[in-house]
Each structure stands twice: as structure tokens, then as C-alpha cells.
Motif scaffolding. Structure first.
Motif, PDB file in Angstrom:
ATOM      1  N   ASN A 193       0.921  -1.259   0.168  1.00  0.00           N
ATOM      2  CA  ASN A 193       0.100   0.005  -0.021  1.00  0.00           C
ATOM      3  C   ASN A 193       0.897   1.374   0.055  1.00  0.00           C
ATOM      4  OD1 ASN A 193      -2.393  -1.135  -0.199  1.00  0.00           O
ATOM      5  ND2 ASN A 193      -2.769  -1.284   2.177  1.00  0.00           N
ATOM      6  N   LEU A 194       1.889   1.267   0.901  1.00  0.00           N
ATOM      7  CA  LEU A 194       2.730   2.563   0.957  1.00  0.00           C
ATOM      8  C   LEU A 194       3.240   2.659  -0.230  1.00  0.00           C
ATOM      9  CD1 LEU A 194       3.952   4.430   3.289  1.00  0.00           C
ATOM     10  CD2 LEU A 194       5.945   2.760   3.100  1.00  0.00           C
ATOM     11  N   LEU A 195       3.952   1.555  -1.185  1.00  0.00           N
ATOM     12  CA  LEU A 195       4.564   1.835  -2.283  1.00  0.00           C
ATOM     13  C   LEU A 195       3.588   2.450  -3.308  1.00  0.00           C
ATOM     14  CD1 LEU A 195       7.113  -1.083  -2.527  1.00  0.00           C
ATOM     15  CD2 LEU A 195       7.437   1.154  -1.790  1.00  0.00           C
ATOM     16  N   GLU A 196       2.474   1.769  -3.245  1.00  0.00           N
ATOM     17  CA  GLU A 196       1.568   2.357  -4.244  1.00  0.00           C
ATOM     18  C   GLU A 196       1.131   3.618  -4.232  1.00  0.00           C
ATOM     19  OE1 GLU A 196      -2.008  -0.348  -4.282  1.00  0.00           O
ATOM     20  OE2 GLU A 196      -0.910  -2.021  -4.917  1.00  0.00           O
ATOM     21  N   ARG A 197       1.146   4.250  -3.054  1.00  0.00           N
ATOM     22  CA  ARG A 197       0.600   5.497  -2.678  1.00  0.00           C
ATOM     23  C   ARG A 197       1.712   6.338  -3.242  1.00  0.00           C
ATOM     24  NH1 ARG A 197       0.447   6.629   2.757  1.00  0.00           N
ATOM     25  NH2 ARG A 197      -0.596   8.774   2.104  1.00  0.00           N
ATOM     26  N   PHE A 198       3.018   6.232  -2.962  1.00  0.00           N
ATOM     27  CA  PHE A 198       4.178   7.050  -3.183  1.00  0.00           C
ATOM     28  C   PHE A 198       4.515   7.034  -4.558  1.00  0.00           C
ATOM     29  CE2 PHE A 198       4.225   7.701   1.262  1.00  0.00           C
ATOM     30  CZ  PHE A 198       4.658   8.890   1.340  1.00  0.00           C
ATOM     31  N   VAL A 199       4.722   5.722  -5.369  1.00  0.00           N
ATOM     32  CA  VAL A 199       5.184   5.693  -6.601  1.00  0.00           C
ATOM     33  C   VAL A 199       4.029   5.444  -7.614  1.00  0.00           C
ATOM     34  CG1 VAL A 199       7.399   5.004  -5.790  1.00  0.00           C
ATOM     35  CG2 VAL A 199       5.861   3.161  -6.460  1.00  0.00           C
ATOM     36  N   GLY A 200       2.745   5.133  -7.168  1.00  0.00           N
ATOM     37  CA  GLY A 200       1.919   4.935  -8.163  1.00  0.00           C
ATOM     38  C   GLY A 200       1.641   3.385  -8.212  1.00  0.00           C
ATOM     39  N   ARG A 201       0.248   2.930  -8.522  1.00  0.00           N
ATOM     40  CA  ARG A 201       0.056   1.549  -8.284  1.00  0.00           C
ATOM     41  C   ARG A 201       0.660   0.648  -9.276  1.00  0.00           C
ATOM     42  NH1 ARG A 201      -5.230  -0.831  -6.746  1.00  0.00           N
ATOM     43  NH2 ARG A 201      -5.581   1.238  -5.696  1.00  0.00           N
ATOM     44  N   ARG A 202       0.724   1.132 -10.408  1.00  0.00           N
ATOM     45  CA  ARG A 202       1.393   0.264 -11.683  1.00  0.00           C
ATOM     46  C   ARG A 202       2.672  -0.143 -11.354  1.00  0.00           C
ATOM     47  NH1 ARG A 202       3.252   1.166 -16.488  1.00  0.00           N
ATOM     48  NH2 ARG A 202       3.165   3.288 -15.945  1.00  0.00           N
ATOM     49  N   ARG A 203       3.386   1.013 -10.962  1.00  0.00           N
ATOM     50  CA  ARG A 203       4.985   0.967 -10.936  1.00  0.00           C
ATOM     51  C   ARG A 203       5.268   0.153  -9.580  1.00  0.00           C
ATOM     52  NH1 ARG A 203       8.559   5.487 -10.655  1.00  0.00           N
ATOM     53  NH2 ARG A 203       9.781   3.777 -10.052  1.00  0.00           N
TER      54      ARG A 203
END
Lengths: 919, 64
Positions: free
Chosen positions: A568-578
Motif C-alpha cells: 500500500n505504501l509503495l502504491e501511494r508514493f510511486v503509483g499503483r502500476r509501478r
């Protein structure tokens, strides 16, 4: 006379081309054919170092100080030689840790410190704003000059309304460019290809424009370099510029400016951006090491001629020497060239503004604003959704803000300072990063506290000794403390701190700020403790070339988290796809099929933190990760325990390794021993077969004789006696052989019986000669014996010595051609016996072999002495047992001499006149 | 790797040589009021050494 709209149109057209090139560059990446994966583009992009300061300011400085402009280019040239080590290391560290700015670099090195990151950002922004102002100023006055020509005096900048000032529009357009091509996507480790290509293009334009003016002035207006210099030499005020002058401190200033520019080429945010962040391949550095300095030479060749030509052509108090580059073609009526020169200056200024604002905006968003936002409740997980857009927005706003701040600074300070002075103030500001960075990549002991103390004290000294007094002199601040010192304290005067006078302000400031900075860094580092994470980051940076792959170092981390939280954290900061793509890739690396199967271990946290660091900086990434990971604070005891475990494993594996080495050594020894045994076994077999062969020979002849005698009783007495004689002789030989073998066996086993008494060697020799006399007679060999009348006695076994002499004499008799000599001499406290012959001799290789017990027997057939061949080994054994030595000296073809010595028992008896006996 | 080390050592040596050439006291030797080939001695010295320095760097780095 150029119409302002023409100038504006050309400038706009140029900027349009720039946009097109950048767009094309980005398109090429999408097409998979990158333009920046090329060492020449890389080297040209580094030439963003040459700004409007170089383009206009160098000539201005040269017109007043001669070679005073040069250290700014000599320094980077010298530094380029060290890039091989320093820059390569910084690039590698930045790639491994996904570092995207100089603030990020320093923050990450010193324990991902938010405080340090924001401090570096502030220093950089404060230090660079005047530098950006310088670019805008150059564009603005060059435009005005072009427009107002032939009026050479410039209207004061504050009389021009903002909306009619070219500088303002250029500022806005550059902000637009930087926003478009510098903040297109979030992950700053993905390169800004279009931007880099555009910068490389600008580097070409400014070089060509400057060279064009140079050639025009030097060869169009004058007749080459010689002409300009000769004409200048005739004017005393210009001839003065040919040397450093008489100033006692000219060389100090030169040296410190060289050092200053060496640091600037590494640590200016735009240089870091181009050289480190935008670097796609470390190998490009190899070309840049020489190509970039070459660029610097080219752009400086015509500085002095243009400066001198300007001074020769133009005069008057209103003339700004900084504008000679533009003025020369204008005065000589070449409007087209003047326009091109203006574009060259524009390219130099815009290149700097674009890269610098992109670099600064990354710092401001990642190291200043993100940590602030992350610490407030607003951004906590599951409360705010579109973080990537927010980040981009922050960066774009930062770019606009910085550019406008630069413009504001330019409007406020106006004409107070020359281009070069402003630039040098910025150089001295970024030089404050040098101790923390250089110390940080080569010294593990540098601590966060040291970096903070060094940076703060260096920055304060810099501010006090450079920008503050310059603002006072610009009339911006009230007071006379520059001349009098604060509160009248004279030794605190900002331009002569502690009474240090004679240096120019920049050198003076650099010296004192470096003393404060390096001193603070070292002292605070050495005094204060280093936390666990600082220590880990320190070794990560210093040993970057030693780390082979991720996960090899010991992880000093203990905490709990879950995979969905991290995702979740990664999706929020770098975007879901990436984020999904990166996690899937990571899962594949770890050898599991899906993200769900991943373990939420320290390695995953580490991976997530690195990924985030590429987007929001190391310090912010750490703060962000902390929101989803409950990290157990590690006490020193726990760390020591973890290190202990690790070191125990290491020690254990070392022990295993050592044991296996020992085993190998033992195996090798055993193998060697086995070989030796096999050899001995083989030799023993040979020995036995030879001995039995030797035994059989006399036995056969004895038996043959005995059979004849038995079968033919009628044989006459003579024949009978003859046969019996042979039988006797062969039996003797047989018993001698057996005795020798027995002797040898006894000698070998140490069971030999010795009867030691006082022995006269003379009698030994005589006895042996007597018993071998028949051998010599049979072979017709002459024997000479040279023995002193009185020979001292030796302590020995008489019979054994006779045996030795007998062996030597019978050997000599066998091999000698026609003579043998026995000589007995007294040499100090030893008696020496030599038995020489004139036989075929013994080759050097065989001289030792013949004394070896089995070798003798196993040697070839023809030269083998008859008998057992055990004579010599036995003889040597006997002599050595009696405390003497037996050896042979021989030259092949010239006979051999066997000698032995024995120690004299009591020193008595003189050597009488030599008696000679012949037989 | 071996070549990498050799190049590094040569560049470091060149750096120290450059620090010598472009600093006091050698600079004071050419700090004279005179011309050589129509160019002031100091200018000629600086630019010739500069070109030589860059040339040497190119040779060291690019030599296979």
C-alpha cells in the motif's frame, strides 16, 4: 539597428527549438533509442558548468585582472584527473542507493538524517539563488544593450518595469521548460533524457557562438593574436594585465580560487544532477575526463583577446566590461553576429537555470517539504490518495518559486556586483558540502553530528564574510560594520576576519569557512558517538566497491510489518502500476511466484525503502517506511549480540576452512611418504635381485669346477690344482660378498660392532697396500705411496679402516689406466688420505650418487664395479662414524681422487721427510 | 582490473604534476613582462600547459 521585436522573436525561436529538441529526446527514449547513452552527450551536458558567467563574465574579469578568470577553469581541469576515483565512487554510491540530489546524498550518508537533508537544501537554495539571478541579469542587460545600441550606457534596472524586462520572461519560460522536461515523471532515478539532450545542444551553441566572436575579433577586427597583444602592450594600463602584477597575494588568491572551483565542479547542484543523477553508464566518465576540460580550453582561448580588444576599442565609465563579447560585433557593425552572440549568452544562461532549478526542486520537495508533510497527520496512510501528483505539484511549484526568487534577487541587488563576483559567492556556498561528502565517502568515522556542526559553522562564516557585507555595500543593509566591524570590534570585520588582510574577499571567506567547516566536522565526529544506522550507512558508502550484491551485509534491523502494508505504501508514493511491477520483479528475484508469498522480512523493507528513496529521497523514505513498520529500537547490547552471532558464524566457517587446509596438507604428506615407500620397495627388490645375481656368478663357477673335478677323476694334477684354485678364489669372493652384505645390514640397523683404539694410519695404509698388491700387479698398474715417516695416531677401528682403504684401493685398481697414488698428509688437526687414479673419472652428477646405498647397484651395467658395489657406501659410513669425512673429486676423463680425513687424536709426532715407496 | 589501477595511478600522478605546474612558485617564474611569439609569456605558459595536461589525460584514459 536591431528592432526589439526581431531580438525577441529570435530568442523565442531559439527557446522553441530547445523545446523541440527536448521533446524529440524524450520521444527517442520511448522508441527505445536513447540519445544520452553516449559519452559525448554526457561530456557536453557537463559543460552546463559554463554559464553566462563564463560567456560574458570571464571577459569582464579578464579586462580588469588579466588571467584572474582562469582558475575557475583550471580547477575543474585538475579535478577531472581525480574524477576517476571520486566521481566514479559518488556515481556508484548514488546508483546503489538511488540517490537523486546532493542533499539526499549527504542525508543518506549520515544516517538518512532529515535534519541534514533540509540543511543542505537550505544552504544550496540560499547559495544558488544569487547565481540564478546572475543568469537573468546577463540575459536582461544583454537584451537591453542590443536594443539601445549605440547608446552604451544601460538604464538602471529598477527603471525598467518588470513586464518589459526580458529577464522576467526568460525566467518564466525557463520555469516552464524545467517543469515540462524536468518533472515529467516521479522516479528521479529515471533520467530526464530530453532535458539532457537539450543541455548538450545548448553547450554546442554557446561554444560555437563564443568561438565565432573570438575569431571575428581576433582575425576580423585585428590581425591575429599577435596584433592584439602588441597593440595592448603599447598601453601601460593594458600591459599590466599580462602578468599577475605586484600584489603579494596574487598567487594565494589564484591557488584558493583553483581549489574553490575544484569543489564547485563536483558539488554545484546542477553538476551533481548532470554528472551523477543523469549518468546512464559509468564508462561515459572516461571520455568526459578529457573531453570536458578540452571544452573548457576551447571556450577560454579567445577570452583574453576579446577582453583586450574591448579595452582597446571601447572606453568610458559607462561601459560594462562584462558585455564586451556582445559589444565588439555591434560596434563593428556585424548585427547578425551580435544576434548570434546574444543567443549564445542566452543558451549559457538558460542551460544553467533549467538544470539548477530541477536539481533544487528535487531537494526542496524530497528533503525539505516531504519530511515535513510526512510528519504531519495529513499524509498518514489511507487518508490521502494521489500522492504522486502531489509530489509533482510540489516540485513544479518549487521550480517556479526558485526562478522567481532568483528574479527578485536580481531586481533587488541590481548592478551592485559584477557577474563573476556573484558567481563566486555561490561557489563558496556549495564548497561547504565538500568536507561532508569527501569525508563521507572515504572516512567511516564521520558522524551526523560532525556533518551538522561543520556545515552550520561553515555556512555561518560564509554568510558573514561574503553575502552579508556585499549586501551592505549594495546599500541593502544599513550600517558601517564592514569598515568598522560589528560594535566597533575591528578584528571581526567581515573582510579581514581576525586581522587576516590582503586576500580578496572570496579567498578570505573560503579560507575561514573551510577552517570552521573542516574543523567542526572533524572535532564533532571524533568526539560524538555514532548510531547504528549511521555506522551502517557509513560502511555502505565507503565500501561501495566491495559490496558484491544486495543482502550480503549484516542487517542490523529488527521489526514487524506486513506485505500488504508495504505494498500500500509503495502504491501511494510511486503509483499503483509501478509499485506492483517492482514488487513482482522483487518476488521473482527471491524465487517465489507471487507477491503474496513474500515474507515481510528486513530485506523486503530494505527494498521498499530503496524504491521510495528514488522518489522522495532517503530521509523521507525512512520516515515513510516508519509509518508502516513497527521497528524495535535496537539497543547496543542487541546489536552486539547480532554482530556476535554473525561473527561466530564467520569464525566457524574460518575454522572449517582451516581444518580442510590442514587435511589437504596431511594428505599431501601421506602421498609423498607413500611415493617414497614405493621407491624404496622398488630399490629393495632391485637390490635383492642384484645381490642374488652377484652371489650366483661365483657359485656357478664353483659348481662348474666342482662338477668337472667330480666327472673327470683322471685329470692331471696341474689342471686339478688350477680348477681348485678357481674354486678357492670364487669362494673367497663369495664370502667377501656375503660379509659385505652382512656388514651393510649391520651398519643400516646400527648393530655394527666397533673396536675403537689408537690407530696408526701409516700401518693401515701399508696393510691395505699389501693386501691389494696382487690386484695392481694383475692389471699392470703402478702404485705410488707417499706417507710421512711419523703419522699422528687417530682414534679408530683398525680393521674397519683397513676395509675402507681396501675398498678405495681395489676400486682405483679396477678403473686406473696405469697408475694409482696414495698420499697421506697431516693438515692441522686432521689426517688426510688421498687415493688418486688416472681412470675415466666420474661425472659431477654421479659423484654423490655413487655413495648412495641402492643407487650404486641400480646404476647402469657397463661401468658397474664388480662385486656388490656396497664398498663405497660402507666406507663412507665407517669414516663418518669415526668422526671424519669421505668424498670424491673428479674431472671426467682425468681420473678421480677419493679422499677422507680423520681427526688427530693427540697432537704429537712430526712429519718426517717424505718417504717414497713404489711397487 | 589491473589496467583500471594503472590508469588511476597515472591520473593521480598527473594531478599532482598539474598542481605543481599551475601554482606558485612555478607560476612566479613566468610572471614576467615579456612576449614569446607575439603572446605574453604568462598566457603562453598557461595555455600550453593546459593543452598538454588535457592531452595527457586523453592519452592515459583512451590508450588501450
Amino acid at each position: 539597428m536591431l528592432q526589439p521585436w526581431v531580438i525577441a522573436l529570435v530568442a523565442l525561436g531559439y527557446i522553441g527549438v530547445l523545446f523541440a529538441i527536448a521533446y524529440y529526446g524524450d520521444r527517442r527514449v520511448t522508441a527505445g533509442r536513447s540519445l544520452i547513452n553516449n559519452p559525448y552527450v554526457y561530456a557536453l551536458s557537463l559543460a552546463v558548468y559554463c554559464t553566462a558567467w563564463t560567456f560574458y563574465g570571464s571577459v569582464g574579469r579578464a579586462a580588469t585582472t588579466g588571467v584572474g578568470f582562469l582558475p575557475i577553469y583550471v580547477g575543474p581541469t585538475l579535478m577531472a584527473a581525480l574524477w576517476w576515483f571520486v566521481l566514479r565512487k559518488i556515481i556508484r554510491i548514488s546508483k546503489v542507493n538511488r540517490i537523486t540530489s546532493i542533499a539526499d546524498f549527504i542525508a543518506s550518508r549520515y544516517g538518512k538524517s532529515t535534519l541534514l537533508g533540509s540543511m543542505v537544501t537550505l544552504v544550496a537554495v540560499v547559495g544558488i539563488i544569487p547565481y540564478i539571478a546572475l543568469q537573468l541579469k546577463a540575459v536582461s542587460i544583454s537584451f537591453t544593450l542590443l536594443w539601445h545600441f549605440p547608446d552604451l550606457s544601460l538604464p538602471p534596472i529598477n527603471t525598467i518595469p518588470v513586464l518589459r524586462d526580458t529577464g522576467f520572461y526568460v525566467a518564466l519560460m525557463m520555469a516552464a521548460f524545467a517543469i515540462l522536461f524536468g518533472t515529467r515523471h516521479l522516479d528521479a532515478t529515471e533520467h530526464h533524457e530530453g532535458l539532457v539532450v537539450a543541455i548538450a545542444f545548448e553547450s554546442v551553441i554557446k561554444l560555437v557562438a563564443f568561438l565565432a566572436v573570438g575569431v571575428f575579433v581576433t582575425y576580423g577586427v585585428y590581425n591575429g593574436f599577435g596584433d592584439i597583444f602588441t597593440q595592448a602592450a603599447a598601453r601601460p594600463e593594458l600591459r599590466r594585465l599580462f602578468t599577475f602584477g605586484d600584489s603579494a597575494h596574487a598567487f594565494e588568491n589564484w591557488f584558493w580560487l583553483t581549489v574553490l572551483s575544484m569543489m564547485a565542479i563536483m558539488f554545484l547542484p546542477r553538476q551533481f544532477q548532470m554528472a551523477v543523477v543523469e549518468n546512464v553508464n559509468e564508462r561515459h566518465l572516461n571520455t568526459a575526463i578529457w573531453l570536458f576540460p578540452l571544452y573548457l580550453i576551447l571556450i577560454n582561448i579567445f577570452v583574453l583577446p576579446i577582453a583586450l580588444a574591448g579595452r582597446l576599442t571601447v572606453s568610458g565609465p559607462d561601459v560594462n566590461a562584462d558585455m564586451f563579447v556582445l559589444l565588439m560585433p555591434m560596434i563593428k557593425g556585424n548585427e547578425l553576429l551580435a544576434l548570434f552572440t546574444f543567443i549564445g549568452g542566452l543558451s549559457a544562461a538558460t542551460g544553467m537555470i533549467i538544470v539548477e532549478t530541477v536539481a533544487l526542486s528535487t531537494m526542496v520537495s524530497n528533503d525539505l517539504l516531504m519530511p515535513l508533510l510526512l510528519r504531519t497527520k495529513v499524509l498518514r496512510p489511507s487518508e490521502h490518495q494521489d500522492l504522486p501528483s502531489l509530489l509533482l505539484l510540489i516540485r513544479r511549484a518549487a521550480i517556479l518559486f526558485i526562478v522567481l526568487l532568483g528574479y527578485l534577487y536580481f531586481r533587488l541587488t541590481g548592478e551592485a556586483l559584477s557577474l563573476v563576483s556573484i558567481g563566486l559567492i555561490s561557489f563558496a556556498a556549495v564548497a561547504q558540502f565538500a568536507p561532508a561528502i569527501i569525508g563521507g565517502i572515504y572516512w567511516k568515522g564521520g558522524t551526523r553530528l560532525g556533518a551538522v556542526v561543520g556545515l552550520v559553522s561553515g555556512f555561518l562564516v560564509w554568510a558573514y564574510t561574503l553575502p552579508v557585507p556585499s549586501l551592505v555595500q549594495a546599500g541593502w543593509l544599513e550600517g558601517n560594520f564592514v569598515e568598522q566591524g560589528p560594535f566597533g570590534i575591528t578584528w571581526l570585520r567581515p573582510y579581514t576576519l581576525f586581522g587576516l588582510s590582503g586576500l580578496d574577499p572570496v579567498t578570505h571567506s573560503l579560507f575561514w569557512s573551510m577552517v570552521a567547516n573542516i574543523g567542526g566536522y572533524l572535532v564533532a565526529s571524533l568526539i560524538g558517538p555514532q548510531s547504528v544506522i549511521e555506522h551502517r550507512q557509513a560502511s555502505l558508502f565507503v565500501d561501495v566497491f566491495k559490496q558484491v550484491r544486495r543482502g550480503e551485509h549484516i542487517r542490523l534491523w529488527r521489526g514487524t510489518t506486513s506485505v500488504p502494508d508495504i505494498q500500500n505504501l509503495l502504491e501511494r508514493f510511486v503509483g499503483r502500476r509501478r509499485a506492483r511491477a517492482a514488487l513482482a520483479e522483487y518476488a521473482r528475484e527471491r524465487g517465489v511466484t507471487s507477491v503474496e508469498e513474500l515474507e515481510a522480512d528486513s530485506e523486503l523493507v530494505d527494498f521498499a525503502e530503496r524504491l521510495l528513496a528514488g522518489t522522495i529521497g532517503a530521509a523521507s523514505a525512512r520516515v515513510a517506511i516508519a509509518t508502516v513498520v513497527t521497528e524495535e529500537p535496537l539497543s547496543i547490547e542487541q546489536v552486539i549480540h547480532m554482530l556476535d552471532e554473525a561473527s561466530q558464524v564467520i569464525a566457524y566457517s574460518r575454522q572449517l576452512e582451516q581444518k580442510s587446509h590442514e587435511l589437504e596438507a596431511v594428505t599431501a604428506e601421506l602421498r609423498a611418504a607413500n611415493e617414497r615407500l614405493k621407491e624404496l620397495d622398488r630399490l629393495k627388490d632391485e637390490f635383492i635381485s642384484t645381490v642374488t645375481h652377484e652371489l650366483r656368478t661365483p657359485l656357478t663357477s664353483i659348481r662348474a669346477m666342482a662338477e668337472i673335478l667330480y666327472d673327470h677323476p683322471e685329470l692331471d694334477t696341474n689342471r686339478r690344482a688350477q680348477f681348485l684354485g678357481i674354486i678357492l678364489k670364487e669362494s673367497e669372493r663369495l664370502s667377501r660378498l656375503i660379509n659385505q652384505v652382512l656388514d651393510f645390514a649391520k651398519l643400516e640397523s646400527g648393530m655394527f660392532e666397533w673396536h675403537v683404539s689408537e690407530v696408526n694410519l701409516r700401518s693401515v695404509v701399508e696393510e691395505a697396500v699389501a693386501s691389494t698388491e696382487h690386484l695392481f700387479r694383475e692389471r699392470n698398474v703402478r702404485l705410488r705411496v707417499v706417507v710421512p715417516a711419523h703419522v699422528p695416531t687417530v682414534e679408530a677401528d683398525h680393521d674397519r679402516l683397513v676395509q675402507v682403504m681396501f675398498n678405495l684401493l681395489s676400486n682405483a685398481a679396477k678403473f686406473a689406466q696405469d697408475w694409482v697414488e696414495v698420499r697421506l698428509t697431516l693438515q692441522g688437526d686432521v689426517v688426510r688420505v688421498d687415493v688418486s687414479d688416472n681412470g675415466p673419472g666420474i661425472s659431477p652428477e654421479e659423484q654423490e650418487l655413487i655413495f648412495e646405498k641402492f643407487r650404486q647397484l641400480s646404476r647402469g651395467t657397463r661401468n658397474r664395479p664388480q662385486g656388490t658395489g656396497l664398498g663405497l657406501p660402507i666406507s663412507r659410513h665407517i669414516v663418518e662414524h669415526l668422526g671424519g669425512r669421505l668424498w670424491v673429486e673428479s674431472t671426467p676423463g682425468a681420473g678421480a681422487t677419493f679422499s677422507f680425513i680423520l681427526p688427530v687424536m693427540v697432537s704429537e709426532g712430526a712429519i718426517a721427510p717424505v718417504g717414497v715407496q713404489s711397487s | 582490473m589491473n589496467k583500471h589501477h594503472v590508469v588511476g595511478q597515472r591520473l593521480a600522478a598527473l594531478f599532482f604534476f598539474g598542481m605543481l605546474v599551475f601554482n606558485y612558485p612555478l607560476l612566479s617564474l613566468v610572471n614576467v613582462d615579456g612576449m614569446v611569439g607575439g603572446v605574453p609569456v604568462l598566457y603562453a605558459y598557461l595555455f600550453v600547459s593546459w593543452v598538454a595536461f588535457v592531452g595527457l589525460m586523453a592519452v592515459i584514459v583512451e590508450r588501450k
